[in-house]
Structure formats: structure tokens, C-alpha cells
Design an enzyme around this catalytic site. Structure first.
Site, PDB file in Angstrom:
ATOM      1  CG  ASP A 129      -2.012  -0.971   1.232  1.00 31.69           C
ATOM      2  OD1 ASP A 129      -2.356  -1.473   0.150  1.00 31.69           O
ATOM      3  OD2 ASP A 129      -2.556  -1.261   2.320  1.00 31.69           O
ATOM      4  NE  ARG A 179      -4.719  -1.728  -4.289  1.00 35.34           N
ATOM      5  CZ  ARG A 179      -4.325  -2.049  -3.042  1.00 35.34           C
ATOM      6  NH1 ARG A 179      -3.868  -1.120  -2.221  1.00 35.34           N
ATOM      7  NH2 ARG A 179      -4.377  -3.295  -2.629  1.00 35.34           N
ATOM      8  N   GLY A 183      -5.878   8.572  -3.503  1.00 42.06           N
ATOM      9  CA  GLY A 183      -5.030   9.006  -2.382  1.00 42.06           C
ATOM     10  C   GLY A 183      -5.889   9.404  -1.200  1.00 42.06           C
TER      11      GLY A 183
HETATM   12  P1  FDA Z   1     -14.241   9.446  -4.667  1.00 49.71           P
HETATM   13  O1  FDA Z   1     -13.701   9.831  -3.356  1.00 49.71           O
HETATM   14  O2  FDA Z   1     -14.389  10.488  -5.713  1.00 49.71           O
HETATM   15  O3  FDA Z   1     -15.620   8.710  -4.442  1.00 49.71           O
HETATM   16  C1  FDA Z   1     -16.463   8.302  -5.516  1.00 49.71           C
HETATM   17  C2  FDA Z   1     -17.756   7.758  -4.926  1.00 49.71           C
HETATM   18  O4  FDA Z   1     -17.461   6.563  -4.193  1.00 49.71           O
HETATM   19  C3  FDA Z   1     -18.414   8.660  -3.905  1.00 49.71           C
HETATM   20  O5  FDA Z   1     -19.266   9.582  -4.533  1.00 49.71           O
HETATM   21  C4  FDA Z   1     -19.170   7.671  -3.053  1.00 49.71           C
HETATM   22  O6  FDA Z   1     -20.351   7.250  -3.688  1.00 49.71           O
HETATM   23  C5  FDA Z   1     -18.240   6.482  -3.011  1.00 49.71           C
HETATM   24  N1  FDA Z   1     -17.321   6.510  -1.853  1.00 49.71           N
HETATM   25  C6  FDA Z   1     -16.014   6.799  -1.863  1.00 49.71           C
HETATM   26  N2  FDA Z   1     -15.474   6.680  -0.627  1.00 49.71           N
HETATM   27  C7  FDA Z   1     -16.500   6.336   0.176  1.00 49.71           C
HETATM   28  C8  FDA Z   1     -16.600   6.071   1.572  1.00 49.71           C
HETATM   29  N3  FDA Z   1     -15.553   6.145   2.378  1.00 49.71           N
HETATM   30  N4  FDA Z   1     -17.813   5.731   2.075  1.00 49.71           N
HETATM   31  C9  FDA Z   1     -18.902   5.634   1.274  1.00 49.71           C
HETATM   32  N5  FDA Z   1     -18.856   5.864  -0.059  1.00 49.71           N
HETATM   33  C10 FDA Z   1     -17.680   6.212  -0.600  1.00 49.71           C
HETATM   34  N6  FDA Z   1      -5.377   5.197  -0.668  1.00 49.71           N
HETATM   35  C11 FDA Z   1      -4.063   5.414  -0.391  1.00 49.71           C
HETATM   36  O7  FDA Z   1      -3.679   6.567  -0.138  1.00 49.71           O
HETATM   37  N7  FDA Z   1      -3.175   4.367  -0.384  1.00 49.71           N
HETATM   38  C12 FDA Z   1      -3.552   3.088  -0.698  1.00 49.71           C
HETATM   39  O8  FDA Z   1      -2.710   2.180  -0.699  1.00 49.71           O
HETATM   40  C13 FDA Z   1      -4.918   2.855  -0.999  1.00 49.71           C
HETATM   41  N8  FDA Z   1      -5.378   1.596  -1.314  1.00 49.71           N
HETATM   42  C14 FDA Z   1      -6.666   1.443  -1.769  1.00 49.71           C
HETATM   43  C15 FDA Z   1      -7.097   0.195  -2.230  1.00 49.71           C
HETATM   44  C16 FDA Z   1      -8.348   0.056  -2.793  1.00 49.71           C
HETATM   45  C17 FDA Z   1      -8.782  -1.279  -3.299  1.00 49.71           C
HETATM   46  C18 FDA Z   1      -9.227   1.189  -2.897  1.00 49.71           C
HETATM   47  C19 FDA Z   1     -10.576   1.085  -3.543  1.00 49.71           C
HETATM   48  C20 FDA Z   1      -8.828   2.406  -2.393  1.00 49.71           C
HETATM   49  C21 FDA Z   1      -7.561   2.545  -1.808  1.00 49.71           C
HETATM   50  N9  FDA Z   1      -7.157   3.769  -1.290  1.00 49.71           N
HETATM   51  C22 FDA Z   1      -5.818   3.939  -0.971  1.00 49.71           C
HETATM   52  C23 FDA Z   1      -8.152   4.836  -0.998  1.00 49.71           C
HETATM   53  C24 FDA Z   1      -8.279   5.818  -2.144  1.00 49.71           C
HETATM   54  O9  FDA Z   1      -7.109   6.587  -2.243  1.00 49.71           O
HETATM   55  C25 FDA Z   1      -9.482   6.759  -1.948  1.00 49.71           C
HETATM   56  O10 FDA Z   1      -9.298   7.504  -0.776  1.00 49.71           O
HETATM   57  C26 FDA Z   1     -10.820   6.055  -1.889  1.00 49.71           C
HETATM   58  O11 FDA Z   1     -10.880   4.976  -2.755  1.00 49.71           O
HETATM   59  C27 FDA Z   1     -11.969   7.019  -2.256  1.00 49.71           C
HETATM   60  O12 FDA Z   1     -11.793   7.497  -3.553  1.00 49.71           O
HETATM   61  P2  FDA Z   1     -12.662   7.013  -4.824  1.00 49.71           P
HETATM   62  O13 FDA Z   1     -11.689   6.636  -5.888  1.00 49.71           O
HETATM   63  O14 FDA Z   1     -13.604   5.963  -4.453  1.00 49.71           O
HETATM   64  O15 FDA Z   1     -13.342   8.327  -5.362  1.00 49.71           O
END
Ligand code: FDA
Length: 305
Positions: A129, A179, A183
Site C-alpha cells: 500500500d 494499483r 489518495g
Molecule cells: P471518490 O472519493 O471520488 O468517491 C467516488 C464515490 O465513491 C463517492 O461519490 C461515493 O459514492 C463512493 N465513496 C467513496 N469513498 C466512500 C466512503 N468512504 N464511504 C462511502 N462511499 C464512498 N489510498 C491510499 O492513499 N493508499 C492506498 O494504498 C490505498 N489503497 C486502496 C485500495 C483500494 C482497493 C481502494 C478502492 C482504495 C484505496 N485507497 C488507498 C483509498 C483511495 O485513495 C481513496 O481515498 C478512496 O478509494 C476514495 O476514492 P474514490 O476513488 O472511491 O473516489
């Protein structure tokens, strides 16, 4: 502003004690698959039955002693044995600060290598990660060092960092598995895009680079628009669904998770478990402060009982 406050609170571990208890259990159990490895494996079995693969994360970060880092490494060895024994379709994700990065770099490398070597014996895979920007360079350096010897290890890149495009170009040249996520940490404007629109735009650009030139990238997001754009880009360029996978977090957008599987795309769920749930859960709240309403709803329901 609320996002920044919640991210600040995620680093205040003393708050964890105040928040531990029956009132916050509904929130924690929404994002965390339990405190024990057995509970986590049961969750993975359910995900597998629903057509999804998984990656297990034993919650924990920023350990400050050699003993704690060694114990965390042993837990990952136990995870790999449990995956093998139960025959579940699952790999593991870990954080370098949990493996002792802030104690001693060599100790951290030794711990991670032991885990990656064990994973290789089981023909399994370890994802490192990505943590806050204070650790980006050293995380990449350690990843490249281990990747030079063992190929069953991958890394994470965050689209909010300005540097990420050049990191991805280099990782693609190496043939590393990346991946891509947006962030999750509180970063200064000197290193990260302050506007979400720019983070999202950069995500799409990096996704295209990974799909066109990368090695089995993982598109980790719950952003429907980005997922749709990924599918359209892949199909336009003849990149079949077996050449990449989507990834999402346990408990987030379960409707969308099922839809992706129904549409025939590979989906891996990141399944965190363990007692160190506090910073992880606070980061999930920061991403969507509406989750606070979910907690308040839980509190009110408890009070009525
Ligand atoms: P965005 O924040 O724009 O959200 C899009 C939509 O997703 C929202 O409108 C909502 O519907 C839904 N959503 C998102 N987060 C939600 C929540 N917490 N609760 C409810 N609904 C939510 N980060 C990092 O810094 N280091 C890492 O190693 C990882 N590893 C990682 C693995 C995997 C498999 C995932 C999916 C994510 C990570 N992350 C991470 C976290 C990532 O950086 C990010 O903070 C979250 O995925 C939220 O961003 P989205 O891409 O979902 O988009």
C-alpha cells in the site's frame, strides 16, 4: 474543511479509546471485516461466492518497535497460510510502516521479503500500500529493490500527487503491477493537487497510461464515472477485461460491486481486519463525511434500546 479535520483526527490515536465501544460498532463493522483472521477469511469466502476476489489487510501502521514489526510480519505469514489452507481466491496488502519502516529500513525490507518469499511459495501475491507523501520515495525505493529479486509483489500510486505520472511511466517500463487510487491522506499543496477535479482528471490520465502500457493494473475506485471511462477506454483500444481488474474497499458501494461482476469484469475487494481499525475508519469517514450520519444514526438507535 471537514475532510481535513477528519484526516487530522485519524492521526490522533488517543481518540480511538474515546470512540471504542458499542456505539461505533456499526460504523466499524461496515468498513472492517472483524477483529480476527478467521472472521476475515469468512468474509473472503462470501466475496468469492459472489464472484469477487479479495486482498486481506491486517490493520496496523506506524509501528515503533522491532518486536511490533516482527509480530505484524508473522501475522502476514499466518494470512498466507490461511489463504492456502482454505483455498480462497485472495492475496494480501501491507503497509511498510507496519513492517518497521520508521524503526529501521533494513528491518522493514527483511520483514517484507520474508512475506513475499512465503507468498511466492504459495504462488500468491503481495501488494505494498502507499502511505502519506513523507513515505512515497522510500516506499518506491524499497518496492523496486524487492521487485528486482521477486516478481510477485506490486505497488500503489495515488493520482493526487504531482509526481505520479513520472512514477507510473517508470513502473510501466519495469513491468511492475500498479494499483491506482486517488489518495487518502492529508497532503500539502506543494506535493498534491488541492482540487478534487484535478485529482479525478489525473486519475483518468494515469488509468490510460496503465491500461495501454502497464502490467495487469488495478483500477481502485468507487467513482462510477471513472469506472465507465475505464471500460470505454479499454474496449476502444481492444484491452480485454482479463488484462486489468477493478478494486474496491470492503463495504463501500456494494451495489456497484455486484454490477461490475454482473457485467463480466474482474473485481477484487480490499478486506481490512484487526484491532487497529481507528485510522483506517477515520480515513473512510473523511472520504465521505455523510458516513458521520451513519454513525449518528447508530448512536440514536442504541439510545432507543
Ligand atoms: P471518490 O472519493 O471520488 O468517491 C467516488 C464515490 O465513491 C463517492 O461519490 C461515493 O459514492 C463512493 N465513496 C467513496 N469513498 C466512500 C466512503 N468512504 N464511504 C462511502 N462511499 C464512498 N489510498 C491510499 O492513499 N493508499 C492506498 O494504498 C490505498 N489503497 C486502496 C485500495 C483500494 C482497493 C481502494 C478502492 C482504495 C484505496 N485507497 C488507498 C483509498 C483511495 O485513495 C481513496 O481515498 C478512496 O478509494 C476514495 O476514492 P474514490 O476513488 O472511491 O473516489
Amino acid at each position: 474543511m471537514l475532510r481535513g479535520t477528519l484526516l487530522y483526527l485519524s492521526e490522533q490515536s488517543s481518540l480511538k479509546r474515546m470512540l471504542s465501544g458499542p456505539l461505533t460498532r456499526p460504523l466499524v463493522s461496515r468498513f472492517v471485516a472483524g477483529e480476527s483472521l478467521n472472521e476475515a477469511i469468512e468474509s473472503v469466502q462470501r466475496l468469492n461466492a459472489a464472484g469477487m476476489t479479495a486482498t486481506l489487510d491486517n490493520l496496523g501502521e506506524s509501528v515503533s518497535t522491532t518486536a511490533a514489526a516482527g509480530a505484524a510480519a508473522m501475522q502476514y505469514i499466518a494470512i498466507l497460510h490461511a489463504i492456502e489452507r482454505k483455498g480462497v481466491r485472495c492475496n494480501a496488502s501491507l503497509k511498510l510502516t507496519q513492517m518497521g519502516l520508521d524503526v529501521d529500513r533494513d528491518l522493514c525490507v527483511r520483514n517484507v521479503e520474508r512475506i513475499v518469499a512465503q507468498a511466492a511459495q504459495f504462488d500468491n501475491f503481495i501488494r505494498i500500500d502507499m502511505e502519506s507523501s513523507a513515505h512515497t520515495q522510500i516506499t518506491l525505493d524499497i518496492f523496486k529493490d524487492i521487485f528486482a529479486r521477486r516478481k510477485n509483489v506490486g505497488i500503489v500510486i495515488q493520482s493526487y500527487l504531482y509526481r505520479s505520472e513520472s512514477d507510473i511511466r517508470e513502473l510501466n517500463r519495469l513491468g511492475a503491477r500498479v494499483r491506482l487510487c486517488k489518495g487518502a491522506y492529508n497532503e500539502p499543496v506543494s506535493v498534491a493537487f488541492p482540487d478534487k477535479a484535478d485529482v479525478d482528471k489525473n486519475y483518468v490520465k494515469l488509468m490510460q497510461l496503465l491500461l495501454s502500457e502497464g502490467n495487469y493494473p488495478a483500477i481502485a475506485t468507487h467513482d462510477e464515472r471513472v469506472i465507465e471511462t475505464t471500460r470505454a477506454y479499454a474496449s476502444k483500444h481492444g484491452i480485454t477485461p482479463d488484462r486489468y481488474e477493478f478494486q474496491m474497499l470492503y463495504g463501500i458501494r456494494r451495489d456497484l460491486q455486484q454490477q461490475i461482476v454482473r457485467d463480466g469484469y474482474g473485481l477484487r475487494i480490499y478486506v481490512p481486519y484487526g484491532e487497529e481499525w481507528y485510522p483506517y475508519t477515520m480515513r473512510r469517514m473523511a472520504e465521505r463525511p455523510a458516513n458521520l450520519l451513519f454513525v449518528l444514526g447508530g448512536v440514536l438507535r442504541e439510545k432507543r434500546r
